[in-house]
Design an enzyme around this catalytic site. Sequence first.
Site, PDB file in Angstrom:
ATOM      1  N   TYR A  74      -3.285  -3.275 -10.356  1.00  0.00           N
ATOM      2  CA  TYR A  74      -3.003  -2.622  -9.060  1.00  0.00           C
ATOM      3  C   TYR A  74      -2.366  -3.744  -8.284  1.00  0.00           C
ATOM      4  O   TYR A  74      -1.451  -3.372  -7.452  1.00  0.00           O
ATOM      5  CB  TYR A  74      -4.464  -2.526  -8.418  1.00  0.00           C
ATOM      6  CG  TYR A  74      -4.486  -2.312  -6.741  1.00  0.00           C
ATOM      7  CD1 TYR A  74      -4.090  -1.290  -6.382  1.00  0.00           C
ATOM      8  CD2 TYR A  74      -4.797  -3.599  -5.861  1.00  0.00           C
ATOM      9  CE1 TYR A  74      -4.093  -1.134  -4.831  1.00  0.00           C
ATOM     10  CE2 TYR A  74      -4.802  -3.436  -4.691  1.00  0.00           C
ATOM     11  CZ  TYR A  74      -4.270  -2.230  -4.167  1.00  0.00           C
ATOM     12  OH  TYR A  74      -4.350  -2.137  -2.680  1.00  0.00           O
ATOM     13  N   SER A  92       0.821  -1.406  -0.076  1.00  0.00           N
ATOM     14  CA  SER A  92      -0.107   0.056  -0.074  1.00  0.00           C
ATOM     15  C   SER A  92       0.708   1.130  -0.011  1.00  0.00           C
ATOM     16  O   SER A  92       0.137   2.399  -0.160  1.00  0.00           O
ATOM     17  CB  SER A  92      -0.959   0.152   1.373  1.00  0.00           C
ATOM     18  OG  SER A  92      -1.820  -1.014   0.999  1.00  0.00           O
ATOM     19  N   VAL A 110       1.235  -3.677   3.701  1.00  0.00           N
ATOM     20  CA  VAL A 110       1.212  -5.033   4.513  1.00  0.00           C
ATOM     21  C   VAL A 110       2.495  -5.873   4.563  1.00  0.00           C
ATOM     22  O   VAL A 110       2.457  -6.937   5.011  1.00  0.00           O
ATOM     23  CB  VAL A 110      -0.226  -5.870   4.052  1.00  0.00           C
ATOM     24  CG1 VAL A 110      -1.318  -5.292   4.711  1.00  0.00           C
ATOM     25  CG2 VAL A 110      -0.134  -6.032   2.655  1.00  0.00           C
ATOM     26  N   TYR A 169      -4.817   4.142   7.827  1.00  0.00           N
ATOM     27  CA  TYR A 169      -6.370   3.854   7.859  1.00  0.00           C
ATOM     28  C   TYR A 169      -7.130   3.793   9.264  1.00  0.00           C
ATOM     29  O   TYR A 169      -6.825   5.092   9.572  1.00  0.00           O
ATOM     30  CB  TYR A 169      -6.238   2.073   7.844  1.00  0.00           C
ATOM     31  CG  TYR A 169      -5.360   1.626   6.664  1.00  0.00           C
ATOM     32  CD1 TYR A 169      -5.739   2.031   5.333  1.00  0.00           C
ATOM     33  CD2 TYR A 169      -4.261   1.005   6.773  1.00  0.00           C
ATOM     34  CE1 TYR A 169      -4.938   1.694   4.230  1.00  0.00           C
ATOM     35  CE2 TYR A 169      -3.550   0.418   5.731  1.00  0.00           C
ATOM     36  CZ  TYR A 169      -3.615   0.766   4.496  1.00  0.00           C
ATOM     37  OH  TYR A 169      -2.974   0.691   3.281  1.00  0.00           O
TER      38      TYR A 169
HETATM   39  N1  GLN Z   1      -1.891  -5.437  -2.046  1.00  0.00           N
HETATM   40  C1  GLN Z   1      -2.408  -5.171  -0.709  1.00  0.00           C
HETATM   41  C2  GLN Z   1      -3.951  -5.415  -0.679  1.00  0.00           C
HETATM   42  O1  GLN Z   1      -4.619  -4.533  -1.807  1.00  0.00           O
HETATM   43  C3  GLN Z   1      -2.053  -3.853   0.004  1.00  0.00           C
HETATM   44  C4  GLN Z   1      -2.741  -3.626   1.151  1.00  0.00           C
HETATM   45  C5  GLN Z   1      -1.919  -2.958   2.168  1.00  0.00           C
HETATM   46  O2  GLN Z   1      -0.750  -2.800   1.991  1.00  0.00           O
HETATM   47  N2  GLN Z   1      -2.299  -2.390   3.196  1.00  0.00           N
HETATM   48  O3  GLN Z   1      -4.812  -5.866   0.031  1.00  0.00           O
END
Ligand code: GLN
Length: 423
Positions: free
Chosen positions: A191, A64, A261, A243
């Site tokens: 994405y 993310s 993540v 978040y």
């Molecule tokens: N690729 C992850 C997703 O779309 C990214 C989420 C994240 O890093 N918070 O769920």
Amino acid sequence: MRLPIVDYLDEVLAGIGTDNPGATADYIPELADADPSFLGVCVATIDGTIYGAGDIDVPFSIQSISKPFAYALALAEHGLEHVLERVGVEPSGEAFNELSLEEGSGRPLNPMINAGALTTHALLGGPQADANERFEIVRRGMSAFAGRELDVDENVYKSERETAYRNTAIANMLRSYGTITGDPNGVVDGYTRQCSVLVTLRDLAHMAATLANAGRRPDTGEQIVPRSVVRQVLSVMMTCGMYDAAGDWMSTIGFPAKSGVAGGILGALPGQVGIATFSPRLDQHGNSVRGIRICDRMSKDMGMHIMEGAEPARSVIRRDRVLTLPGNHRVRVCSLQGTIGFSGAERVLRTLAENPDNAGRVVIDLRRAYAVNDVARRMIAEAARRLQLDGLSVSLLDPDRVLADSDAGEAEVISSLDKYRPY
Ligand code: GLN
């Protein structure tokens, strides 16, 4: 001399201790298996120096943390209005992968949650672009921020793509509201590739420092995206980047940041430094546990909370003195210094408005005034003009032409004080 900053960063990591709570992201099998012992921190100054400790050259997927960069690229390509029509800027208070849209408009609440990030990604390259083209735009863009060619981790990509049930659901929801057009699966493809780009802490630190430096690469001076875009991106990072923990982050740590993540966190303190941390285990919000601890410690030790404003207003007047020339002519020399914005300029104006010694000439000495912003420039020039209307002669000691484009009336521009020195 060995710089104390490096020792400090070593000490910060040592202070983290052996406690390593949380869990790696389990919904992406490849990330679930990550080595949880990795730990590192990098700090990059806005003049291009990087300090690091721990695992700063270990590649991991950006996840993310790509979202603010994709948002920056979409803003640079389409302009704020176009992007705002499709993605909002309100903190959601919900998990990053929540299936939710703004009531009424069908817009995702912000570009940092997945719904907004999928929409942002879909904007890249315009409606004609396919997943590969969009991915290339964002890969190239992030590479420009990082200062080297970044590449995708195919294993992470495959692993996430095969299990991207949630993001597929979100993309379909977006498609059903008409927020995105075209094939929702292609948007998830592009994405997911964007999230699978590999970075090291060193890369993230460069990227963060470029944000902190208003979009200009500290080492090369290249402007990657316009200043106004960076302001927008950092604002959204500040309010939505962590978040549903964004409020807690804002009040305790207090600099714009974005987590991923895979365990990375990128932070940027405007005008000062870029920060990057890495530790794979996450808390319930999906933010790196030890990364947060590092950022918390550094924010407190180094006074990095954005609300802990400096007090430039008090220090902008370096010296204010009156010289007496032969014939009893008095020349007031008001010397300014440092970064001058509205509050500093207000101080200058108030000082100039007083003239207790009845000097007939005022020299505004700008030799040590740097980073005078637009409003401050206009205010100081206006003061110069008004002093003339009051019957005073005004000189601008301005060899670097700080006020060059401003209307300072008939003020004379000089490059040294020589002719007003008493002999
Ligand atoms: N690729 C992850 C997703 O779309 C990214 C989420 C994240 O890093 N918070 O769920």
